[in-house]
Scaffold this active site. Structure first.
Site, short mmCIF file in Angstrom:
data_model
loop_
_atom_site.label_atom_id
_atom_site.label_comp_id
_atom_site.label_asym_id
_atom_site.label_seq_id
_atom_site.Cartn_x
_atom_site.Cartn_y
_atom_site.Cartn_z
N HIS A 131 12.51 35.16 -0.38
CA HIS A 131 13.82 35.52 0.17
C HIS A 131 14.64 34.33 0.65
CE1 HIS A 131 12.86 39.73 -0.08
NE2 HIS A 131 11.88 39.65 0.79
N GLY A 139 14.52 36.89 5.68
CA GLY A 139 13.45 37.85 5.42
C GLY A 139 12.05 37.30 5.59
N ASP A 167 6.54 42.52 -5.68
CA ASP A 167 6.67 42.77 -4.25
C ASP A 167 7.54 44.01 -4.03
OD1 ASP A 167 8.00 42.26 -1.46
OD2 ASP A 167 6.49 40.67 -1.57
N HIS A 169 9.91 44.29 -2.12
CA HIS A 169 11.28 43.89 -1.79
C HIS A 169 11.86 43.00 -2.90
CE1 HIS A 169 9.14 44.79 1.96
NE2 HIS A 169 10.30 45.24 2.40
N ASP A 250 2.72 44.45 -0.60
CA ASP A 250 3.37 45.45 0.24
C ASP A 250 3.80 46.70 -0.54
OD1 ASP A 250 5.28 43.97 -1.05
OD2 ASP A 250 6.42 43.43 0.72
N TYR A 289 1.52 43.54 4.80
CA TYR A 289 1.57 43.63 6.26
C TYR A 289 0.49 44.54 6.85
CZ TYR A 289 5.80 41.46 4.73
OH TYR A 289 6.67 40.62 4.08
#
Length: 383
Positions: A131, A139, A167, A169, A250, A289
């Site tokens: 990011h 991020g 990912d 994101h 994630d 996470y």
């Protein structure tokens, strides 16, 4: 040549702070797991160097790198660092290793590029911070090591480099940096309507970028559909000289920062399929996470790249490592499951290929002029 694992002790005990999603141990747990499993042969482990500031300015601005160094030294930020460079925010806090830790990740990925120059496979779980922008943190990412890796591969003289990001994101920093470059093929598979709210289906980044926003509940069967109907055909069409995979965990069901539903079987399958398409392959970490799911995922990917199966019960030393992990999450969705400490492989999470996903894949195939799918060996989950 056997795959190479790049790690560092800087990740042990380094944290963004008790309230941050990245307070959990990740890379250090993977390092401990691969050692406990006997999965590091002679010469396979390399300690990541820390990238020097001048090397980081191959992408980042000198002012930003200087501000990042000053913030670590002072353990505080001034108004310019806060407003211009987004340092000291809730997402990108001040912490003791805020320059040295990301600079180590950057040094690791640039070393990986050198190691695969003549061919090979390198795993850098400390990389994947996709990011960060040239002049600011973003991020949870202070430096954009995927961009630095891709630029290092370009400096080797490679003219077709592919970047695949699974990912949860969108890889907004990578697309902003390199999305318009003809020698790069960027593919990002990410949750729709999820921060940073970029990477729409029709976005091309001004070049070869392919963005596939996927719906909540994205499952293993759907990832298989995306892999064989979109990712592999795009790569076959591009014929890359090197492939970089950002393997953020994630998107796994138990992660608190997405609403996707993959098992780590999907990550292992994607990694093996991409490895077989290029003689130069670099696997990065990324998001993740839940301390158990991220450690088990990246350990499993390393094992898969080395030909190790993951179905058996873990030996006691490896189980002890996972059993010692803790998490400050509360609620039934985040309760520790027995298999989190007993085995690396998740239960498969199949499901239907929903029409909206199939339609998006068909749209991207048509836009790219793809005529057929690519089918490789059966899923590692079924092996």
């Amino acid at each position: 040549m056997k795959p190479v694992f790049i790690g560092s002790e800087i990740y042990r005990g380094s944290s963004y702070g008790a309230a941050h999603p990245l307070h959990i141990p990740r890379v250090s747990t993977v390092m401990d797991m691969v050692r406990a499993l006997g999965w590091l042969g002679p010469g396979q482990y390399r300690t990541s160097p820390r990238a020097k500031p001048v090397a980081l300015t191959g992408f980042h601005t000198p002012d930003y790198i200087a501000a990042l160094e000053r913030a670590e030294a002072a353990q505080a930020v001034d108004e310019v660092a806060f407003k211009r460079h987004a340092l000291g925010t809730t997402a990108n806090p001040v912490f003791p290793e805020m320059f040295r830790r990301p600079a180590t990740g950057a040094g690791g990925v640039m070393l990986a590029a050198q190691l695969v120059a003549e061919g090979g496979v390198v795993h850098v779980p400390g990389g994947g911070t996709h990011h960060a922008m040239a002049d600011r943190a973003n991020g949870f990412c202070y430096l954009n090591d995927p961009v630095l890796c891709l630029l290092a591969l370009r400096r080797l003289g490679l003219s077709r480099i592919a970047y695949v990001d699974i990912d949860a994101h969108h890889a907004d920093g990578v697309e902003a940096a390199l999305g318009a470059d003809d020698d790069m093929l960027l593919i990002s598979v990410h949750e729709e309507n999820r921060w940073p709210y970029t990477g729409k289906l029709t976005d091309t980044g001004g070049g070869r970028s392919t963005n596939l926003p996927v719906p909540r509940g994205f499952n293993d069967t759907e990832m298989g559909h995306v892999l064989h109907r979109l990712i592999l055909p795009l790569l076959a069409q591009f014929d890359p000289q090197a492939v970089v995979l950002q393997c953020g965990s994630d998107a796994i069901l138990e992660d608190p920062l997405s609403r996707l539903a993959l098992s780590n079987n999907a990550h292992a399958e994607v990694a093996l399929a991409l490895r077989d398409l290029s003689q130069r392959f670099v696997v990065l970490g990324g998001g993740g996470y839940n301390p158990w799911s991220v450690a088990r995922c990246w350990t499993r990917v390393w094992g898969a790249l080395n030909g190790h199966g993951a179905g058996a019960e873990l030996p006691a030393p490896a189980q002890d490592i996972l059993a010692a992990l803790t998490w400050n999450r509360r609620g039934p969705a985040w309760q520790v499951q027995p298999h989190w400490a007993s085995t690396l492989n998740d239960p498969p999470r199949p499901g239907p290929v929903r029409p909206e996903l199939a339609d998006r894949v068909a749209y991207l195939r048509k836009r790219a002029g793809l005529a057929r799918a690519v089918h490789l060996a059966p899923s590692i989950a079924r092996a």
